[in-house]
Design a protein around this motif. Sequence first.
Motif, PDB file in Angstrom:
ATOM      1  N   THR A 186       0.685  12.960  -8.288  1.00  0.00           N
ATOM      2  CA  THR A 186       1.234  11.683  -8.105  1.00  0.00           C
ATOM      3  C   THR A 186       0.495  10.610  -8.390  1.00  0.00           C
ATOM      4  N   THR A 187      -0.649  10.713  -7.910  1.00  0.00           N
ATOM      5  CA  THR A 187      -1.489   9.582  -8.403  1.00  0.00           C
ATOM      6  C   THR A 187      -1.340   8.822  -9.920  1.00  0.00           C
ATOM      7  N   LEU A 188      -1.145   9.773 -10.960  1.00  0.00           N
ATOM      8  CA  LEU A 188      -0.978   9.436 -12.307  1.00  0.00           C
ATOM      9  C   LEU A 188       0.167   8.568 -12.358  1.00  0.00           C
ATOM     10  N   LEU A 189       1.059   8.507 -11.416  1.00  0.00           N
ATOM     11  CA  LEU A 189       2.237   7.583 -11.395  1.00  0.00           C
ATOM     12  C   LEU A 189       1.926   6.184 -11.379  1.00  0.00           C
ATOM     13  N   ASP A 190       0.791   5.930 -10.590  1.00  0.00           N
ATOM     14  CA  ASP A 190       0.064   4.672 -10.535  1.00  0.00           C
ATOM     15  C   ASP A 190      -0.525   4.282 -11.710  1.00  0.00           C
ATOM     16  N   PRO A 191      -0.152   3.085 -12.629  1.00  0.00           N
ATOM     17  CA  PRO A 191      -0.969   3.139 -13.790  1.00  0.00           C
ATOM     18  C   PRO A 191      -2.410   2.636 -13.669  1.00  0.00           C
ATOM     19  N   ARG A 192      -2.727   2.413 -12.390  1.00  0.00           N
ATOM     20  CA  ARG A 192      -4.433   1.951 -12.400  1.00  0.00           C
ATOM     21  C   ARG A 192      -5.163   3.285 -12.298  1.00  0.00           C
ATOM     22  N   PHE A 193      -4.477   4.495 -12.380  1.00  0.00           N
ATOM     23  CA  PHE A 193      -5.004   5.738 -12.011  1.00  0.00           C
ATOM     24  C   PHE A 193      -5.078   6.472 -13.327  1.00  0.00           C
ATOM     25  N   SER A 194      -6.012   7.049 -14.040  1.00  0.00           N
ATOM     26  CA  SER A 194      -5.818   7.869 -15.135  1.00  0.00           C
ATOM     27  C   SER A 194      -6.832   9.185 -14.861  1.00  0.00           C
ATOM     28  N   LEU A 195      -6.705   9.865 -15.896  1.00  0.00           N
ATOM     29  CA  LEU A 195      -7.709  11.039 -15.733  1.00  0.00           C
ATOM     30  C   LEU A 195      -9.031  10.634 -15.993  1.00  0.00           C
ATOM     31  N   LYS A 196      -9.336   9.382 -16.058  1.00  0.00           N
ATOM     32  CA  LYS A 196     -10.636   8.960 -16.209  1.00  0.00           C
ATOM     33  C   LYS A 196     -11.070   8.360 -14.946  1.00  0.00           C
ATOM     34  N   SER A 197     -10.076   8.080 -14.058  1.00  0.00           N
ATOM     35  CA  SER A 197     -10.572   7.698 -12.690  1.00  0.00           C
ATOM     36  C   SER A 197     -11.587   9.048 -12.106  1.00  0.00           C
ATOM     37  N   SER A 198     -12.194   8.263 -11.062  1.00  0.00           N
ATOM     38  CA  SER A 198     -13.344   8.801 -10.423  1.00  0.00           C
ATOM     39  C   SER A 198     -13.074   9.956  -9.191  1.00  0.00           C
ATOM     40  N   HIS A 199     -11.960   9.955  -8.746  1.00  0.00           N
ATOM     41  CA  HIS A 199     -11.451  10.796  -7.786  1.00  0.00           C
ATOM     42  C   HIS A 199     -11.160  12.079  -7.918  1.00  0.00           C
ATOM     43  N   TRP A 200     -10.937  12.500  -9.337  1.00  0.00           N
ATOM     44  CA  TRP A 200     -10.608  14.013  -9.786  1.00  0.00           C
ATOM     45  C   TRP A 200     -11.984  14.729  -9.349  1.00  0.00           C
ATOM     46  N   LYS A 201     -11.882  16.112  -9.165  1.00  0.00           N
ATOM     47  CA  LYS A 201     -12.827  16.868  -8.770  1.00  0.00           C
ATOM     48  C   LYS A 201     -13.742  17.445  -9.862  1.00  0.00           C
ATOM     49  N   ASP A 202     -12.823  17.876 -11.001  1.00  0.00           N
ATOM     50  CA  ASP A 202     -13.173  18.306 -12.177  1.00  0.00           C
ATOM     51  C   ASP A 202     -12.521  18.389 -13.420  1.00  0.00           C
ATOM     52  N   ALA A 203     -12.791  19.117 -14.532  1.00  0.00           N
ATOM     53  CA  ALA A 203     -12.036  19.126 -15.696  1.00  0.00           C
ATOM     54  C   ALA A 203     -10.808  19.943 -15.443  1.00  0.00           C
ATOM     55  N   ALA A 204     -10.896  21.186 -14.611  1.00  0.00           N
ATOM     56  CA  ALA A 204      -9.735  21.992 -14.474  1.00  0.00           C
ATOM     57  C   ALA A 204      -8.993  21.355 -13.648  1.00  0.00           C
ATOM     58  N   GLU A 205      -9.036  20.525 -12.797  1.00  0.00           N
ATOM     59  CA  GLU A 205      -8.231  19.625 -11.870  1.00  0.00           C
ATOM     60  C   GLU A 205      -7.244  18.817 -12.721  1.00  0.00           C
TER      61      GLU A 205
ATOM     62  N   SER B 232       0.785  -1.317  -0.146  1.00  0.00           N
ATOM     63  CA  SER B 232      -0.175   0.180  -0.052  1.00  0.00           C
ATOM     64  C   SER B 232       0.792   1.302   0.071  1.00  0.00           C
ATOM     65  N   THR B 233       0.665   2.147  -1.012  1.00  0.00           N
ATOM     66  CA  THR B 233       1.485   3.327  -1.224  1.00  0.00           C
ATOM     67  C   THR B 233       0.832   4.421  -0.798  1.00  0.00           C
ATOM     68  N   PHE B 234       1.753   5.501  -0.604  1.00  0.00           N
ATOM     69  CA  PHE B 234       1.378   6.925  -0.446  1.00  0.00           C
ATOM     70  C   PHE B 234       0.309   7.287  -1.583  1.00  0.00           C
ATOM     71  N   VAL B 235       0.953   6.973  -2.826  1.00  0.00           N
ATOM     72  CA  VAL B 235       0.098   7.359  -4.051  1.00  0.00           C
ATOM     73  C   VAL B 235      -1.230   6.942  -4.063  1.00  0.00           C
ATOM     74  N   THR B 236      -1.508   5.442  -3.679  1.00  0.00           N
ATOM     75  CA  THR B 236      -2.988   4.897  -3.764  1.00  0.00           C
ATOM     76  C   THR B 236      -3.638   5.328  -2.616  1.00  0.00           C
ATOM     77  N   ALA B 237      -3.004   6.053  -1.569  1.00  0.00           N
ATOM     78  CA  ALA B 237      -4.136   6.303  -0.526  1.00  0.00           C
ATOM     79  C   ALA B 237      -4.899   7.596  -0.849  1.00  0.00           C
ATOM     80  N   PHE B 238      -4.184   8.565  -1.607  1.00  0.00           N
ATOM     81  CA  PHE B 238      -4.923   9.775  -2.104  1.00  0.00           C
ATOM     82  C   PHE B 238      -6.249   9.572  -2.685  1.00  0.00           C
ATOM     83  N   PRO B 239      -6.533   8.673  -3.669  1.00  0.00           N
ATOM     84  CA  PRO B 239      -7.836   8.765  -4.147  1.00  0.00           C
ATOM     85  C   PRO B 239      -8.687   8.174  -3.408  1.00  0.00           C
TER      86      PRO B 239
END
Length: 248
Positions: A109-128, A28-35
């Motif tokens: 930094t979550t984008l460095l985990d290949p499971r998370f992309s800009l299509k993931s559900s944890h982003w606030k909006d298009a601007a983020e 379990s990584t720091f990056v995984t925890a954020f989403p």
Amino acid sequence: EWATIHGICYLLGSFDSGTKILSGEKYSTFVTAFPVLRLIKEKIASGSMFVFGDESNIEESKFRKNFFGQYGNEDFFESVIRDLSNCQVLLLTDFNKRFRAMDASIMWTTLLDPRFSLKSSHWKDAAEKAQVKDLLLENVEAVAAKQAYAARIPTSEEDSSASNNDSDDENAIRIFGDEKRIQTPRSNITVKEKAVAHANQEVLSYMLATESIGKPSFDPLDWWRVHKHWYPNVAALARKWLSVPATS
């Protein structure tokens, strides 16, 4: 009391779910925890969690439908809902105090985990999404430029040595007369510009490759072990950030 316990269990349900996700990780990584934290916050910040104002609001949630069906006609119902709403406010306040910096400046930094992309559900909006993409590119460019400068040849000393070897020697035999050195024109493209152009292409290629992975059981470390040579500059950042554990 059972109604209150029932409501508290629902309020803490997202924490239980998040804990299961993180504890189920091989590493379990720091990056995984954020989403996970971002989605927990979204759940406990819901303004309709303990609202039973109309039938449509009740019907849209399985919890609200069951909860109202069990306790809606009881005298204590309004008091329990009020207490649960207060618990929700306190929980959200404490959560926000503990996790203040969950903005684009760290979420990229979550984008460095290949499971998370800009299509993931944890982003606030298009601007983020646009902001984290720019931050990823900025950091990859910095890595690429640093590595390019480190590998740059020849050095100034080597240039000086070469010029000394070609200096005029009055004892040299010149059967074809004095030769004029042909100067090879230098490119106007700097080392940094080349690195930035390469970094841009690398980031676009990486984001395209990871766009549709999104599998919870997918091991990001195994993926990087295979693909580190394909995206060397992104891999350097992944090595840095994916090495930080989520918990102490």
